[in-house]
Scaffold this motif. Structure first.
Motif, PDB file in Angstrom:
ATOM      1  N   PRO A  30      15.320  39.526  25.968  1.00  0.00           N
ATOM      2  CA  PRO A  30      13.945  39.429  26.432  1.00  0.00           C
ATOM      3  C   PRO A  30      13.891  38.737  27.789  1.00  0.00           C
ATOM      4  O   PRO A  30      14.744  37.909  28.097  1.00  0.00           O
ATOM      5  CB  PRO A  30      13.254  38.602  25.351  1.00  0.00           C
ATOM      6  N   CYS A  31      12.886  39.072  28.580  1.00  0.00           N
ATOM      7  CA  CYS A  31      12.761  38.508  29.925  1.00  0.00           C
ATOM      8  C   CYS A  31      12.501  37.004  29.819  1.00  0.00           C
ATOM      9  O   CYS A  31      11.536  36.579  29.184  1.00  0.00           O
ATOM     10  CB  CYS A  31      11.620  39.182  30.678  1.00  0.00           C
ATOM     11  N   PRO A  32      13.372  36.173  30.405  1.00  0.00           N
ATOM     12  CA  PRO A  32      13.212  34.723  30.279  1.00  0.00           C
ATOM     13  C   PRO A  32      12.204  34.100  31.239  1.00  0.00           C
ATOM     14  O   PRO A  32      11.954  32.905  31.167  1.00  0.00           O
ATOM     15  CB  PRO A  32      14.626  34.196  30.566  1.00  0.00           C
ATOM     16  N   GLU A  33      11.604  34.874  32.125  1.00  0.00           N
ATOM     17  CA  GLU A  33      10.635  34.340  33.077  1.00  0.00           C
ATOM     18  C   GLU A  33       9.332  34.013  32.355  1.00  0.00           C
ATOM     19  O   GLU A  33       8.701  34.896  31.772  1.00  0.00           O
ATOM     20  CB  GLU A  33      10.385  35.346  34.199  1.00  0.00           C
TER      21      GLU A  33
ATOM     22  N   PRO B 142      17.240  35.253  20.126  1.00  0.00           N
ATOM     23  CA  PRO B 142      15.781  35.088  20.129  1.00  0.00           C
ATOM     24  C   PRO B 142      15.043  36.413  20.275  1.00  0.00           C
ATOM     25  O   PRO B 142      15.529  37.337  20.908  1.00  0.00           O
ATOM     26  CB  PRO B 142      15.541  34.199  21.356  1.00  0.00           C
ATOM     27  N   SER B 143      13.851  36.463  19.722  1.00  0.00           N
ATOM     28  CA  SER B 143      12.989  37.633  19.923  1.00  0.00           C
ATOM     29  C   SER B 143      12.207  37.491  21.230  1.00  0.00           C
ATOM     30  O   SER B 143      11.709  38.465  21.769  1.00  0.00           O
ATOM     31  CB  SER B 143      12.025  37.798  18.754  1.00  0.00           C
ATOM     32  N   ALA B 144      12.107  36.254  21.729  1.00  0.00           N
ATOM     33  CA  ALA B 144      11.443  35.980  23.004  1.00  0.00           C
ATOM     34  C   ALA B 144      12.101  34.736  23.590  1.00  0.00           C
ATOM     35  O   ALA B 144      12.597  33.883  22.857  1.00  0.00           O
ATOM     36  CB  ALA B 144       9.949  35.744  22.818  1.00  0.00           C
ATOM     37  N   SER B 145      12.106  34.640  24.899  1.00  0.00           N
ATOM     38  CA  SER B 145      12.667  33.464  25.559  1.00  0.00           C
ATOM     39  C   SER B 145      11.570  32.422  25.791  1.00  0.00           C
ATOM     40  O   SER B 145      10.470  32.762  26.200  1.00  0.00           O
ATOM     41  CB  SER B 145      13.295  33.848  26.893  1.00  0.00           C
ATOM     42  N   VAL B 146      11.908  31.159  25.524  1.00  0.00           N
ATOM     43  CA  VAL B 146      10.973  30.057  25.795  1.00  0.00           C
ATOM     44  C   VAL B 146      11.563  29.098  26.823  1.00  0.00           C
ATOM     45  O   VAL B 146      11.003  28.040  27.078  1.00  0.00           O
ATOM     46  CB  VAL B 146      10.617  29.290  24.496  1.00  0.00           C
ATOM     47  N   LEU B 147      12.672  29.475  27.410  1.00  0.00           N
ATOM     48  CA  LEU B 147      13.407  28.617  28.327  1.00  0.00           C
ATOM     49  C   LEU B 147      12.548  28.071  29.461  1.00  0.00           C
ATOM     50  O   LEU B 147      12.579  26.896  29.765  1.00  0.00           O
ATOM     51  CB  LEU B 147      14.592  29.394  28.918  1.00  0.00           C
ATOM     52  N   MET B 148      11.739  28.910  30.075  1.00  0.00           N
ATOM     53  CA  MET B 148      10.990  28.539  31.261  1.00  0.00           C
ATOM     54  C   MET B 148       9.589  28.036  30.953  1.00  0.00           C
ATOM     55  O   MET B 148       8.829  27.733  31.853  1.00  0.00           O
ATOM     56  CB  MET B 148      10.911  29.720  32.225  1.00  0.00           C
ATOM     57  N   ARG B 149       9.248  27.973  29.673  1.00  0.00           N
ATOM     58  CA  ARG B 149       7.905  27.501  29.305  1.00  0.00           C
ATOM     59  C   ARG B 149       7.724  26.056  29.762  1.00  0.00           C
ATOM     60  O   ARG B 149       8.613  25.239  29.594  1.00  0.00           O
ATOM     61  CB  ARG B 149       7.732  27.582  27.790  1.00  0.00           C
TER      62      ARG B 149
END
Length: 193
Positions: free
Chosen positions: A45-48, A185-192
């Motif tokens: 998933p796009c991590p942006e 992960p089903s979605a990235s939360v890295l940049m949150r």
């Protein structure tokens, strides 16, 4: 044979040489960030953080490209698979086809790992070579590992480096064992924030 004397090096010469070296180092760093940002935006998933959908992702990717850029797959495997897109409108269409296609099975994860960097700066123009690997995981448990060589070009436009050529050539594609990973992960939360 008479001695030929070199002109003396002045403080101004030294400063000019140091400024040139700093500008080259800064250009290399900017190009490195530009290239890896492109790959970061291509991950699934796009991590942006805040990317609403693939159309928004494509908008962010296109900000990295010059209007006259070229995106091409070359070599015996990628020639037929990717072809060549010249100009921003055709590059956008290339990405719209890639993310617009409904895949069966669905692509769940794709991450780019970049290595073997070489960046060559010549004033406001530059080239860079990398090798990258990327695992692809699909909804049915199948997976593969892709590796490509990149030979890209860049230009400084109004003080900002832009991609003028993305050229990718297949190194290998290898199947991975069924369900080779179970945790992703089903979605990235890295940049949150």
């Amino acid at each position: 044979m008479r001695d030929v004397k070199e002109p003396p090096v002045t403080g101004q010469d030294t400063i000019a040489a140091l400024v040139q070296r700093i500008e080259t180092l800064e250009a290399e760093a900017d190009i490195r960030r530009l290239q890896t940002r492109y790959m970061f935006l291509c991950d699934t998933p796009c991590p942006e953080f805040g990317v609403r959908d693939d159309s928004h992702r494509i908008d962010l990717i296109m900000e990295l490209y010059a209007e006259d850029a070229v995106w091409e797959g070359v070599g015996e495997y990628y020639d037929g698979q990717f072809g060549r897109a010249e100009g921003a409108a055709r590059i956008r269409a290339h990405f719209e086809r890639f993310w617009g296609e409904k895949r069966d099975p669905e692509l769940l994860l794709n991450a780019h790992y970049v290595t073997s960097e070489q960046i060559h700066v010549d004033g406001a123009e530059a080239t860079g070579q990398w090798i990258h690997m990327q695992p692809w995981l699909f909804a049915d448990g199948t997976a593969l590992l892709r590796s490509s060589r990149l030979n890209n070009a860049f230009r400084r436009i109004d003080g900002t480096w832009r991609i003028t050529r993305t050229r990718t050539e297949n190194v290998f594609i290898a199947p991975l064992p069924q369900h080779f990973t179970g945790d992703f992960p089903s979605a990235s939360v890295l940049m949150r924030p």
